[in-house]
Design a protein around this motif. Sequence first.
Motif, PDB file in Angstrom:
ATOM      1  N   ASN A   1       0.882  -1.191  -0.017  1.00  0.00           N
ATOM      2  CA  ASN A   1      -0.006  -0.056  -0.102  1.00  0.00           C
ATOM      3  C   ASN A   1       1.015   1.289  -0.009  1.00  0.00           C
ATOM      4  O   ASN A   1       1.999   1.319   0.382  1.00  0.00           O
ATOM      5  CB  ASN A   1      -0.980   0.015   1.245  1.00  0.00           C
ATOM      6  N   PRO A   2       0.317   2.435  -0.290  1.00  0.00           N
ATOM      7  CA  PRO A   2       1.279   3.655  -0.586  1.00  0.00           C
ATOM      8  C   PRO A   2       1.298   3.927   1.090  1.00  0.00           C
ATOM      9  O   PRO A   2       0.903   3.794   1.845  1.00  0.00           O
ATOM     10  CB  PRO A   2       0.185   4.505  -0.949  1.00  0.00           C
ATOM     11  N   LYS A   3       2.511   4.800   1.036  1.00  0.00           N
ATOM     12  CA  LYS A   3       2.980   5.305   2.296  1.00  0.00           C
ATOM     13  C   LYS A   3       2.323   6.775   2.370  1.00  0.00           C
ATOM     14  O   LYS A   3       2.312   7.609   1.413  1.00  0.00           O
ATOM     15  CB  LYS A   3       4.540   5.416   2.248  1.00  0.00           C
TER      16      LYS A   3
ATOM     17  N   TYR B   1      -2.283  15.176  -1.963  1.00  0.00           N
ATOM     18  CA  TYR B   1      -1.649  14.990  -3.100  1.00  0.00           C
ATOM     19  C   TYR B   1      -1.366  13.303  -3.204  1.00  0.00           C
ATOM     20  O   TYR B   1      -0.897  12.776  -2.388  1.00  0.00           O
ATOM     21  CB  TYR B   1      -0.353  15.749  -3.440  1.00  0.00           C
ATOM     22  N   SER B   2      -1.787  12.705  -4.315  1.00  0.00           N
ATOM     23  CA  SER B   2      -1.571  11.330  -4.639  1.00  0.00           C
ATOM     24  C   SER B   2      -0.519  11.343  -5.582  1.00  0.00           C
ATOM     25  O   SER B   2      -0.612  11.891  -6.774  1.00  0.00           O
ATOM     26  CB  SER B   2      -2.930  10.642  -5.276  1.00  0.00           C
ATOM     27  N   ILE B   3       0.528  10.726  -5.436  1.00  0.00           N
ATOM     28  CA  ILE B   3       1.658  10.396  -6.169  1.00  0.00           C
ATOM     29  C   ILE B   3       2.075   8.905  -6.448  1.00  0.00           C
ATOM     30  O   ILE B   3       2.730   8.255  -5.715  1.00  0.00           O
ATOM     31  CB  ILE B   3       3.030  11.109  -5.389  1.00  0.00           C
ATOM     32  N   ALA B   4       1.249   8.421  -7.400  1.00  0.00           N
ATOM     33  CA  ALA B   4       1.322   6.949  -7.519  1.00  0.00           C
ATOM     34  C   ALA B   4       2.528   6.398  -7.988  1.00  0.00           C
ATOM     35  O   ALA B   4       2.860   5.350  -7.815  1.00  0.00           O
ATOM     36  CB  ALA B   4       0.138   6.716  -8.668  1.00  0.00           C
ATOM     37  N   HIS B   5       3.382   7.198  -8.875  1.00  0.00           N
ATOM     38  CA  HIS B   5       4.672   6.594  -9.196  1.00  0.00           C
ATOM     39  C   HIS B   5       5.546   6.427  -8.230  1.00  0.00           C
ATOM     40  O   HIS B   5       6.355   5.498  -8.509  1.00  0.00           O
ATOM     41  CB  HIS B   5       5.093   7.472 -10.512  1.00  0.00           C
ATOM     42  N   ILE B   6       5.427   6.897  -7.049  1.00  0.00           N
ATOM     43  CA  ILE B   6       6.369   6.675  -5.942  1.00  0.00           C
ATOM     44  C   ILE B   6       5.402   6.151  -4.683  1.00  0.00           C
ATOM     45  O   ILE B   6       6.095   5.771  -3.582  1.00  0.00           O
ATOM     46  CB  ILE B   6       6.980   7.851  -5.398  1.00  0.00           C
TER      47      ILE B   6
END
Length: 176
Positions: free
Chosen positions: A35-37, A102-107
């Motif tokens: 999952n995202p951080k 802010y969603s920064i999907a690539h990281i």
Amino acid sequence: MADASVSGPRVRTVPAGDTRVRLTCPECGFVAYENPKVVVGSVAVHDERVLLCRRAIMPRAGCWTLPAGFLELGETAEEGALREAMEEAGARLVLEGILGVYSIAHIGQVQVIFRARLLNPLSIGPTEESSEVGLFGWEEIPWDYIAFPSVRWALGHWRESAGAASWPARGTPRPA
């Protein structure tokens, strides 16, 4: 024949009822979800001047950023933003509300940035994470040395909301 000494999630497959490839354990069916951080931080202001920190650590050491970092287990987003401001700048803040998400999907990050008021500008200073900290008027911000696109977004959204008693939380800008 499978090696009995190897266990745990090690096979990439789409688990039953799922739509994405996940790392799974073929013996017990455990699924290791990635999952995202969550990053938390703030645009902290004193007398219309924004608190920025010059990074002493990678990535982007030497560039300027907002006081922000990864949310820790067991703390709220607000607690994390206050902790990060203290760790990165020695700053005590009053949070005024969420400025942007802010969603920064690539990281694999979701950043929750608060609008905040700096309580004591005389308390700020360098830390292990920041080689320099400072308060900048809009025209003084070192735009050529901003560490991350999300810092630019948050600063722009702060500028749009400056002076407002309330504001809608902003999101990730869409590419032009």
